[in-house]
Design an enzyme around this catalytic site. Structure first.
Site, short mmCIF file in Angstrom:
data_model
loop_
_atom_site.label_atom_id
_atom_site.label_comp_id
_atom_site.label_asym_id
_atom_site.label_seq_id
_atom_site.Cartn_x
_atom_site.Cartn_y
_atom_site.Cartn_z
CE LYS A 11 44.45 49.59 31.54
NZ LYS A 11 43.38 48.91 30.53
NE ARG B 274 42.80 54.48 27.25
CZ ARG B 274 42.38 54.18 28.62
NH1 ARG B 274 43.08 54.75 29.54
NH2 ARG B 274 41.55 53.37 28.74
NE ARG C 154 34.85 47.93 34.22
CZ ARG C 154 36.12 48.39 33.44
NH1 ARG C 154 37.17 47.66 33.84
NH2 ARG C 154 36.20 49.37 33.03
NE ARG D 157 34.80 53.27 33.65
CZ ARG D 157 35.92 52.95 33.10
NH1 ARG D 157 36.89 52.62 33.94
NH2 ARG D 157 36.27 53.19 31.93
#
Ligand code: AMP
Length: 222
Positions: A17, A92, A131, A165
């Site tokens: 996303k 969400r 990532r 993250r």
């Protein structure tokens, strides 16, 4: 004057996303609104909302609807959002979806399309755990699928400052997937019933997905 476009990207964590929202931002001049980014900024700034959200985010659970809706309402009121927005990671929950409908109705706006990025759960853990992002320009990378041309150096801005993250570890990712299935997946039916749902296969390569998405956005904002 035409009304600013409102697009929603739906899909589990790791579906792409954020990457796709940034590409749409550049291509269509829309503003990417990521509640995850807004919450991480609130945590870093040590605001009351950030203090309340920190532990919840670290556990891979959903932050309260009240905090998230307030953060989003403030951001939507900024003048740049008049260019049109692409919502990434919001709504969400059904409560958030209803709050968004009410917020948009206040300014005579409505949702152009809610685009569901369809992916296999099993692939998500691999995607998320590899990532990382450039600290300076925000460009996203992946150890396997999108490594920078020069190791450790951003292709876009040349920075060597990269970050991963805190919640991108296998244990937290598992909780985030549970939260997705229990609380967010019902939104697919919510937007289908409102006739704004579009779905694309998001298991392929980034550029093919971007092209499929761009075609939907073009049509939905025409
Ligand atoms: P994301 O960057 O979208 O993956 O979000 C990271 C984390 O921020 C999530 O795991 C949640 O803890 C929190 N978060 C982001 N957006 C929302 C939202 N719309 N509602 C509740 N929590 C959210």
């Amino acid at each position: 004057m035409t009304k600013p476009a409102v697009l929603i990207l739906l899909g589990p964590p790791g579906a792409g996303k954020g990457t796709q929202a940034r590409m749409l931002e550049e291509k269509f001049g829309l503003v990417q609104l990521s509640t995850g980014d807004l919450l991480r900024a609130a945590v870093a700034a040590g605001t009351e909302a950030g203090k309340a959200a920190k532990a919840v985010m670290e556990a891979g659970k959903l932050v309260s609807d009240e905090i998230v809706v307030n953060i989003l309402r403030d951001r939507l009121a900024q003048p740049d959002c008049a260019r049109g927005v692409i919502l990434d990671g919001f709504p969400r929950t059904t409560v958030q979806a209803k709050a968004l409908d009410a917020l948009l109705a206040e300014s005579g706006q409505s949702i152009n399309a809610a685009i569901n990025l369809e992916v296999d759960d099993a692939a998500m853990v691999t995607r998320i755990s590899g990532r990382f992002t450039c600290c300076d320009c925000g460009e996203g990378y992946h150890d396997t699928f999108k490594a920078p041309v020069a190791v450790g150096k951003c292709d876009k801005c040349g920075s060597t400052n990269m970050k991963r993250r805190a919640d991108d570890n296998a244990e937290t990712v598992a909780s985030r997937l549970v939260a997705y299935h229990e609380q967010t997946a019902p939104l697919i039916a919510y937007y289908k019933a409102r006739d704004v749902l579009k779905s694309i296969d998001a298991m392929g390569d980034i550029d093919t997905i971007a092209a499929d998405l761009a075609a939907i956005v073009k049509q939905a904002t025409a």
